[in-house]
Every structure is written in C-alpha cells, then in structure tokens.
Design a protein around this motif. Sequence first.
Motif, PDB file in Angstrom:
ATOM      1  N   TYR A   1      36.763  24.420  43.415  1.00  0.00           N
ATOM      2  CA  TYR A   1      35.960  25.630  43.212  1.00  0.00           C
ATOM      3  C   TYR A   1      36.414  26.673  44.215  1.00  0.00           C
ATOM      4  CZ  TYR A   1      31.966  28.798  43.985  1.00  0.00           C
ATOM      5  OH  TYR A   1      31.165  29.906  44.152  1.00  0.00           O
ATOM      6  N   TYR A   2      36.548  27.912  43.758  1.00  0.00           N
ATOM      7  CA  TYR A   2      36.672  28.994  44.726  1.00  0.00           C
ATOM      8  C   TYR A   2      35.928  30.226  44.251  1.00  0.00           C
ATOM      9  CZ  TYR A   2      40.962  30.027  41.939  1.00  0.00           C
ATOM     10  OH  TYR A   2      41.875  30.252  40.944  1.00  0.00           O
ATOM     11  N   LEU A   3      35.338  30.897  45.233  1.00  0.00           N
ATOM     12  CA  LEU A   3      34.649  32.163  45.030  1.00  0.00           C
ATOM     13  C   LEU A   3      35.616  33.268  45.392  1.00  0.00           C
ATOM     14  CD1 LEU A   3      31.862  33.630  44.536  1.00  0.00           C
ATOM     15  CD2 LEU A   3      31.565  33.527  47.020  1.00  0.00           C
ATOM     16  N   ASN A   4      35.788  34.230  44.495  1.00  0.00           N
ATOM     17  CA  ASN A   4      36.649  35.385  44.728  1.00  0.00           C
ATOM     18  C   ASN A   4      35.803  36.621  44.991  1.00  0.00           C
ATOM     19  OD1 ASN A   4      39.091  34.401  42.251  1.00  0.00           O
ATOM     20  ND2 ASN A   4      39.218  34.187  44.445  1.00  0.00           N
ATOM     21  N   VAL A   5      36.106  37.320  46.074  1.00  0.00           N
ATOM     22  CA  VAL A   5      35.459  38.589  46.407  1.00  0.00           C
ATOM     23  C   VAL A   5      36.556  39.638  46.544  1.00  0.00           C
ATOM     24  CG1 VAL A   5      33.988  39.826  48.038  1.00  0.00           C
ATOM     25  CG2 VAL A   5      33.664  37.357  47.669  1.00  0.00           C
ATOM     26  N   MET A   6      36.408  40.752  45.814  1.00  0.00           N
ATOM     27  CA  MET A   6      37.424  41.799  45.829  1.00  0.00           C
ATOM     28  C   MET A   6      36.773  43.165  45.963  1.00  0.00           C
ATOM     29  SD  MET A   6      39.898  40.440  42.736  1.00  0.00           S
ATOM     30  CE  MET A   6      38.528  39.849  41.717  1.00  0.00           C
ATOM     31  N   ALA A   7      37.473  44.080  46.619  1.00  0.00           N
ATOM     32  CA  ALA A   7      37.080  45.484  46.686  1.00  0.00           C
ATOM     33  C   ALA A   7      38.282  46.272  47.174  1.00  0.00           C
ATOM     34  CB  ALA A   7      35.892  45.691  47.631  1.00  0.00           C
ATOM     35  N   GLY A   8      38.283  47.558  46.870  1.00  0.00           N
ATOM     36  CA  GLY A   8      39.396  48.394  47.291  1.00  0.00           C
ATOM     37  C   GLY A   8      39.049  49.865  47.232  1.00  0.00           C
ATOM     38  N   PRO A   9      40.030  50.717  47.525  1.00  0.00           N
ATOM     39  CA  PRO A   9      39.773  52.151  47.678  1.00  0.00           C
ATOM     40  C   PRO A   9      39.840  52.964  46.387  1.00  0.00           C
ATOM     41  CG  PRO A   9      42.035  51.680  48.260  1.00  0.00           C
ATOM     42  CD  PRO A   9      41.402  50.360  47.932  1.00  0.00           C
ATOM     43  N   GLY A  10      40.176  52.339  45.269  1.00  0.00           N
ATOM     44  CA  GLY A  10      40.394  53.095  44.041  1.00  0.00           C
ATOM     45  C   GLY A  10      39.157  53.855  43.576  1.00  0.00           C
ATOM     46  N   THR A  11      39.376  54.996  42.940  1.00  0.00           N
ATOM     47  CA  THR A  11      38.258  55.771  42.406  1.00  0.00           C
ATOM     48  C   THR A  11      37.637  55.099  41.188  1.00  0.00           C
ATOM     49  OG1 THR A  11      39.821  57.087  41.089  1.00  0.00           O
ATOM     50  CG2 THR A  11      39.185  57.953  43.252  1.00  0.00           C
ATOM     51  N   GLU A  12      38.397  54.233  40.526  1.00  0.00           N
ATOM     52  CA  GLU A  12      37.885  53.468  39.387  1.00  0.00           C
ATOM     53  C   GLU A  12      37.703  52.015  39.800  1.00  0.00           C
ATOM     54  OE1 GLU A  12      39.134  52.115  34.830  1.00  0.00           O
ATOM     55  OE2 GLU A  12      40.574  53.181  36.099  1.00  0.00           O
ATOM     56  N   ARG A  13      36.517  51.468  39.504  1.00  0.00           N
ATOM     57  CA  ARG A  13      36.273  50.048  39.761  1.00  0.00           C
ATOM     58  C   ARG A  13      36.928  49.260  38.630  1.00  0.00           C
ATOM     59  NH1 ARG A  13      31.390  46.847  38.241  1.00  0.00           N
ATOM     60  NH2 ARG A  13      31.373  44.939  39.496  1.00  0.00           N
ATOM     61  N   ALA A  14      38.054  48.633  38.945  1.00  0.00           N
ATOM     62  CA  ALA A  14      38.826  47.926  37.923  1.00  0.00           C
ATOM     63  C   ALA A  14      39.524  46.741  38.563  1.00  0.00           C
ATOM     64  CB  ALA A  14      39.850  48.856  37.278  1.00  0.00           C
ATOM     65  N   TRP A  15      39.755  45.703  37.756  1.00  0.00           N
ATOM     66  CA  TRP A  15      40.541  44.548  38.175  1.00  0.00           C
ATOM     67  C   TRP A  15      41.761  44.487  37.260  1.00  0.00           C
ATOM     68  CZ3 TRP A  15      41.184  39.352  35.971  1.00  0.00           C
ATOM     69  CH2 TRP A  15      41.860  38.472  36.841  1.00  0.00           C
TER      70      TRP A  15
ATOM     71  N   GLU B   1      47.667  48.323  37.463  1.00  0.00           N
ATOM     72  CA  GLU B   1      47.381  47.525  38.656  1.00  0.00           C
ATOM     73  C   GLU B   1      46.378  48.273  39.531  1.00  0.00           C
ATOM     74  OE1 GLU B   1      49.769  45.436  42.432  1.00  0.00           O
ATOM     75  OE2 GLU B   1      50.888  46.488  40.855  1.00  0.00           O
ATOM     76  N   SER B   2      45.448  47.509  40.128  1.00  0.00           N
ATOM     77  CA  SER B   2      44.471  48.052  41.058  1.00  0.00           C
ATOM     78  C   SER B   2      44.828  47.637  42.479  1.00  0.00           C
ATOM     79  CB  SER B   2      43.072  47.518  40.752  1.00  0.00           C
ATOM     80  OG  SER B   2      42.724  47.697  39.408  1.00  0.00           O
ATOM     81  N   GLU B   3      44.374  48.420  43.462  1.00  0.00           N
ATOM     82  CA  GLU B   3      44.529  48.050  44.863  1.00  0.00           C
ATOM     83  C   GLU B   3      43.241  47.385  45.332  1.00  0.00           C
ATOM     84  OE1 GLU B   3      45.406  49.971  49.299  1.00  0.00           O
ATOM     85  OE2 GLU B   3      45.538  51.241  47.504  1.00  0.00           O
ATOM     86  N   LEU B   4      43.300  46.071  45.541  1.00  0.00           N
ATOM     87  CA  LEU B   4      42.116  45.292  45.883  1.00  0.00           C
ATOM     88  C   LEU B   4      42.449  44.270  46.962  1.00  0.00           C
ATOM     89  CD1 LEU B   4      40.902  44.495  42.237  1.00  0.00           C
ATOM     90  CD2 LEU B   4      39.801  46.101  43.822  1.00  0.00           C
ATOM     91  N   GLU B   5      41.638  44.236  48.021  1.00  0.00           N
ATOM     92  CA  GLU B   5      41.670  43.148  48.997  1.00  0.00           C
ATOM     93  C   GLU B   5      40.894  41.967  48.410  1.00  0.00           C
ATOM     94  OE1 GLU B   5      40.619  46.778  52.060  1.00  0.00           O
ATOM     95  OE2 GLU B   5      39.143  45.276  51.430  1.00  0.00           O
ATOM     96  N   GLU B   6      41.318  40.755  48.736  1.00  0.00           N
ATOM     97  CA  GLU B   6      40.658  39.597  48.110  1.00  0.00           C
ATOM     98  C   GLU B   6      40.389  38.494  49.128  1.00  0.00           C
ATOM     99  OE1 GLU B   6      40.777  37.040  43.997  1.00  0.00           O
ATOM    100  OE2 GLU B   6      42.560  38.172  44.573  1.00  0.00           O
ATOM    101  N   ILE B   7      39.234  37.852  48.942  1.00  0.00           N
ATOM    102  CA  ILE B   7      38.820  36.687  49.723  1.00  0.00           C
ATOM    103  C   ILE B   7      38.671  35.504  48.776  1.00  0.00           C
ATOM    104  CG2 ILE B   7      37.025  35.709  51.203  1.00  0.00           C
ATOM    105  CD1 ILE B   7      36.225  38.637  51.877  1.00  0.00           C
ATOM    106  N   TYR B   8      39.241  34.370  49.144  1.00  0.00           N
ATOM    107  CA  TYR B   8      39.028  33.102  48.444  1.00  0.00           C
ATOM    108  C   TYR B   8      38.210  32.202  49.372  1.00  0.00           C
ATOM    109  CZ  TYR B   8      42.663  33.522  44.724  1.00  0.00           C
ATOM    110  OH  TYR B   8      43.416  33.889  43.629  1.00  0.00           O
ATOM    111  N   TRP B   9      37.085  31.676  48.865  1.00  0.00           N
ATOM    112  CA  TRP B   9      36.282  30.703  49.622  1.00  0.00           C
ATOM    113  C   TRP B   9      36.188  29.429  48.789  1.00  0.00           C
ATOM    114  CZ3 TRP B   9      31.511  28.206  48.843  1.00  0.00           C
ATOM    115  CH2 TRP B   9      30.981  27.559  49.976  1.00  0.00           C
ATOM    116  N   PHE B  10      36.517  28.274  49.396  1.00  0.00           N
ATOM    117  CA  PHE B  10      36.772  27.052  48.644  1.00  0.00           C
ATOM    118  C   PHE B  10      35.688  25.988  48.832  1.00  0.00           C
ATOM    119  CE2 PHE B  10      40.844  29.022  49.563  1.00  0.00           C
ATOM    120  CZ  PHE B  10      41.527  28.928  48.370  1.00  0.00           C
TER     121      PHE B  10
END
Length: 290
Positions: A257-271, A195-204
């Motif tokens: 339709y939704y656009l997903n935007v994610m990012a978080g503090p992890g040292t590895e870029r992973a979903w 599991e990754s730590e990611l904040e997420e935005i949904y835009w519809f």
Amino acid sequence: MNTTGTRSGVRHPDTAGHHLPAGSTADGPYDLVVTPDAAGWGFSGLRVLTLAPGTGHTLATADAEFLVLPLTGSCTVAVDGEVFELAGRTGVFDAVTDFAYLPRGTEAVLTSAAGGTFALPSARTDRVLPARYGPREAVPVEARGAGNCARRVVNYCLPGTFDADRLLVCEVLTPGGNWSSYPPHKHDEERPGEESELEEIYWFQIAGGPQGFAYQRVYGTPDRPLDVLAEVRSGDTVLIPHGWHGPSIAAPGHDLYYLNVMAGPGTERAWLIRDDPAHSWVRSSWEAPA
C-alpha cells in the motif's frame, strides 16, 4: 546510487534525504512530519497522527489545505462550526474510507473514542475553500495495469473526484509480486495538456508483518540528476521532487500500500504525467486483444 537497507535489518536514510525510514521524522503525536520546508520544495506535505483511545488533537492548518484520511480507526472532526463523523476503517488493506477536507487558516479538533491512526496530507494554498465531508461511497476506485502490473487505485482527492485548490491525494494497493507506478513516469515540468509540475510523497504500508518489504525506484533526467533505490517497510516515506519514478515493487507474499500526496505551482490543478520513453510501450501491452 543511494540505497537503504541491509540484510541485517539496520536501515539508514539515503544521503540525499529522499528516503525517510519509519519514525525518523516523528514529533510528539505525529509518527511522520513532512513539511514543504523540510522537504526542500514549495507545496506538498504529509503528517501521520496516532491518537490513543479517548484522546484528541488540535490541528492548525496555517497556510495549507488538509485532508483527514483515516488509516485505522474512526474519529470526529470539528472545524469551522461543522462536525464530521468519520467512520474510518480497520486498516488500509481492508476498505476505502471516508474523509474530511480542512481549509487553510483554521483550527480543527480531531478526537477518537477508540483510537486510531490518521493521514493528514496537505498542500500550501492561497485560496480558502469550505470544510467538507467526503463519503466513502463517492470515492472512485479503478483497476490500473494488467498481469503482474495490475493494481487498485483509490482516487480520494483528484481533479474530477473532489474539489481542492492544489492538493491531490490517492492510494494504491499492489498485490504481492506485482509492480506498480510502472511504466516509470514523471511530472516535473509544466507542459500544457501533457505534463504537470507536481512534488510527490509516497508513504508505505506492507502487509504480512514486520518482515514485509518493497522497493521504490526514482531516477532523474540528464539536467536534473537523481538516483534512489530504496528498500521500504511499513511507515517509510519517499520524497520525489522531480524525475522519473517507478517501479514500486511488492515482494511476493507481501501486498503493498502507498499513499500518494501531490501538489505544485501550476495555475491548473491537474495530474498529467509523461512516461519514460524507454518503457512507455508497456502500456500498450495491457490493451485487450480485439
């Protein structure tokens, strides 16, 4: 439970601020502005920019990396001595689009001869990567789910599809009457390989006119409560700081339709996601019989 929407059509943001109705964060040329500070988290952001025909806009990326992702229309992006011509598309339900990547610490000038609307997903970062063009032909598209959980996922900027430091961007198209973001899942803890730590935005966006609608569910864990059931319409946004999210439910007759935007503090870029154990069995039901 935080809910939004009334049958009279008068809608208000939920009290926790996780559902942002269309226009509620508009600012100047932007139809939507979500910054990490405004969202109360560390990394993920999204702006939606509308340009009238023959106009332009200068975007200062500051401490974030961005994509320029056409929603409708085409544009020219000038950045760091490069000029990218984005062919764009007529609408989010019509085609995959090309896009541009903008590094932190620069200024990009966006111009559009015919006008259009452009998503600007972003992620705070300390690294500076080069500006680049993303051709539509290189964007992976996958079918996910089955039956009334079938949807199409367009993987613009994920690990293995396009290089970025923290930013992850995809879009999901769900036929009317179907459920997506299902089984409910979360990504709010760093669990190596799981599991990754990611904040997420949904835009519809909802097909079928202004009467179209959908529903988005978000709920927390016992130690981090969160309880949102939002009726969403075109231009609405839902913020997911943590917790289980899903389903995203498309009303019959109204593709979603939704656009997903994610990012978080992890040292590895992973979903990496973890399904709600109460519903994880649903995935096995999609497997074709032997």
